[in-house]
Design a protein around this motif. Structure first.
Motif, PDB file in Angstrom:
ATOM      1  N   LEU A 128       0.837  -1.185   0.000  1.00  0.00           N
ATOM      2  CA  LEU A 128       0.000   0.000   0.000  1.00  0.00           C
ATOM      3  C   LEU A 128       0.874   1.237   0.000  1.00  0.00           C
ATOM      4  N   ARG A 129       0.470   2.189  -0.782  1.00  0.00           N
ATOM      5  CA  ARG A 129       1.206   3.445  -0.819  1.00  0.00           C
ATOM      6  C   ARG A 129       0.481   4.454   0.060  1.00  0.00           C
ATOM      7  N   LYS A 170      -1.617   8.263  -0.557  1.00  0.00           N
ATOM      8  CA  LYS A 170      -2.963   8.596  -0.078  1.00  0.00           C
ATOM      9  C   LYS A 170      -2.901   9.798   0.872  1.00  0.00           C
ATOM     10  N   GLU A 171      -1.903   9.826   1.748  1.00  0.00           N
ATOM     11  CA  GLU A 171      -1.759  10.939   2.694  1.00  0.00           C
ATOM     12  C   GLU A 171      -1.517  12.253   1.966  1.00  0.00           C
ATOM     13  N   LEU A 172      -0.653  12.234   0.947  1.00  0.00           N
ATOM     14  CA  LEU A 172      -0.409  13.452   0.161  1.00  0.00           C
ATOM     15  C   LEU A 172      -1.689  13.915  -0.532  1.00  0.00           C
ATOM     16  N   ARG A 173      -2.400  12.953  -1.104  1.00  0.00           N
ATOM     17  CA  ARG A 173      -3.631  13.279  -1.834  1.00  0.00           C
ATOM     18  C   ARG A 173      -4.679  13.882  -0.901  1.00  0.00           C
ATOM     19  N   THR A 174      -4.920  13.248   0.238  1.00  0.00           N
ATOM     20  CA  THR A 174      -5.955  13.758   1.148  1.00  0.00           C
ATOM     21  C   THR A 174      -5.530  15.082   1.787  1.00  0.00           C
ATOM     22  N   ILE A 200      -2.786   2.069  -8.425  1.00  0.00           N
ATOM     23  CA  ILE A 200      -1.434   2.563  -8.133  1.00  0.00           C
ATOM     24  C   ILE A 200      -1.327   2.846  -6.637  1.00  0.00           C
ATOM     25  N   GLU A 201      -2.336   3.525  -6.105  1.00  0.00           N
ATOM     26  CA  GLU A 201      -2.318   3.911  -4.695  1.00  0.00           C
ATOM     27  C   GLU A 201      -2.309   2.690  -3.768  1.00  0.00           C
ATOM     28  N   ASN A 202      -3.021   1.629  -4.149  1.00  0.00           N
ATOM     29  CA  ASN A 202      -3.039   0.456  -3.275  1.00  0.00           C
ATOM     30  C   ASN A 202      -2.009  -0.603  -3.653  1.00  0.00           C
ATOM     31  N   GLY A 203      -1.142  -0.283  -4.618  1.00  0.00           N
ATOM     32  CA  GLY A 203      -0.019  -1.144  -4.934  1.00  0.00           C
ATOM     33  C   GLY A 203      -0.289  -2.263  -5.926  1.00  0.00           C
ATOM     34  N   LYS A 204      -1.466  -2.296  -6.525  1.00  0.00           N
ATOM     35  CA  LYS A 204      -1.779  -3.357  -7.487  1.00  0.00           C
ATOM     36  C   LYS A 204      -1.237  -3.055  -8.879  1.00  0.00           C
ATOM     37  N   ARG A 205      -0.933  -1.811  -9.155  1.00  0.00           N
ATOM     38  CA  ARG A 205      -0.362  -1.403 -10.438  1.00  0.00           C
ATOM     39  C   ARG A 205       0.891  -0.595 -10.161  1.00  0.00           C
ATOM     40  N   GLU A 220       8.781   5.684  -1.607  1.00  0.00           N
ATOM     41  CA  GLU A 220       8.631   4.354  -2.205  1.00  0.00           C
ATOM     42  C   GLU A 220       9.517   3.341  -1.482  1.00  0.00           C
ATOM     43  N   ALA A 221      10.773   3.714  -1.245  1.00  0.00           N
ATOM     44  CA  ALA A 221      11.703   2.815  -0.574  1.00  0.00           C
ATOM     45  C   ALA A 221      11.204   2.476   0.831  1.00  0.00           C
ATOM     46  N   GLU A 222      10.717   3.474   1.547  1.00  0.00           N
ATOM     47  CA  GLU A 222      10.207   3.245   2.898  1.00  0.00           C
ATOM     48  C   GLU A 222       8.981   2.339   2.879  1.00  0.00           C
ATOM     49  N   SER A 223       8.095   2.524   1.902  1.00  0.00           N
ATOM     50  CA  SER A 223       6.889   1.700   1.859  1.00  0.00           C
ATOM     51  C   SER A 223       7.234   0.248   1.530  1.00  0.00           C
ATOM     52  N   LYS A 224       8.272   0.036   0.741  1.00  0.00           N
ATOM     53  CA  LYS A 224       8.661  -1.328   0.409  1.00  0.00           C
ATOM     54  C   LYS A 224       9.391  -2.008   1.573  1.00  0.00           C
ATOM     55  N   GLU A 225      10.066  -1.210   2.398  1.00  0.00           N
ATOM     56  CA  GLU A 225      10.733  -1.777   3.586  1.00  0.00           C
ATOM     57  C   GLU A 225       9.710  -2.303   4.577  1.00  0.00           C
ATOM     58  N   GLY A 226       8.540  -1.670   4.602  1.00  0.00           N
ATOM     59  CA  GLY A 226       7.508  -2.056   5.564  1.00  0.00           C
ATOM     60  C   GLY A 226       6.760  -3.313   5.181  1.00  0.00           C
ATOM     61  N   VAL A 227       7.020  -3.863   4.005  1.00  0.00           N
ATOM     62  CA  VAL A 227       6.303  -5.061   3.546  1.00  0.00           C
ATOM     63  C   VAL A 227       6.894  -6.289   4.185  1.00  0.00           C
TER      64      VAL A 227
END
Length: 92
Positions: A21-22, A26-30, A53-58, A85-92
């Motif tokens: 999940l990105r 979502k935080e930037l958008r809201t 894209i926002e939920n990571g499926k694309r 992006e790097a931080e979000s992938k580390e959290g997976v």
């Protein structure tokens, strides 16, 4: 009985990408007061594709074109997007 929930190490790599999940996006958008539809129009893509894209499926790895447009939309640097992006992938 109860289902056994696998440990994170047991999740296949392909499934980790789908679960990426990105939240930063979502935080930037809201925070900008925009809807997914608003951002999608600025990116010149469908709302459905943007949601994926926002939920990571694309766009498992954001391409440079999308990164450039997001940089302009949210007034942040491409380097900052790469860092998010790097931080979000580390959290997976």
């Amino acid at each position: 009985m109860y289902d056994i929930i696998p440990l994170r190490d047991d999740i296949p790599d392909w499934k980790k990408e789908v679960c990426n999940l990105r939240n930063w996006l979502k935080e930037l958008r809201t925070a900008s007061g925009m809807t997914q539809e608003d951002v999608a129009k600025k990116l010149e893509i469908s709302q459905h594709y943007y949601a994926n894209i926002e939920n990571g499926k694309r766009q498992a790895d954001l391409n440079l074109s999308i990164m450039n447009k997001l940089s302009e939309i949210f007034d942040i640097s491409i380097e900052q997007i790469a860092e998010y992006e790097a931080e979000s992938k580390e959290g997976v």
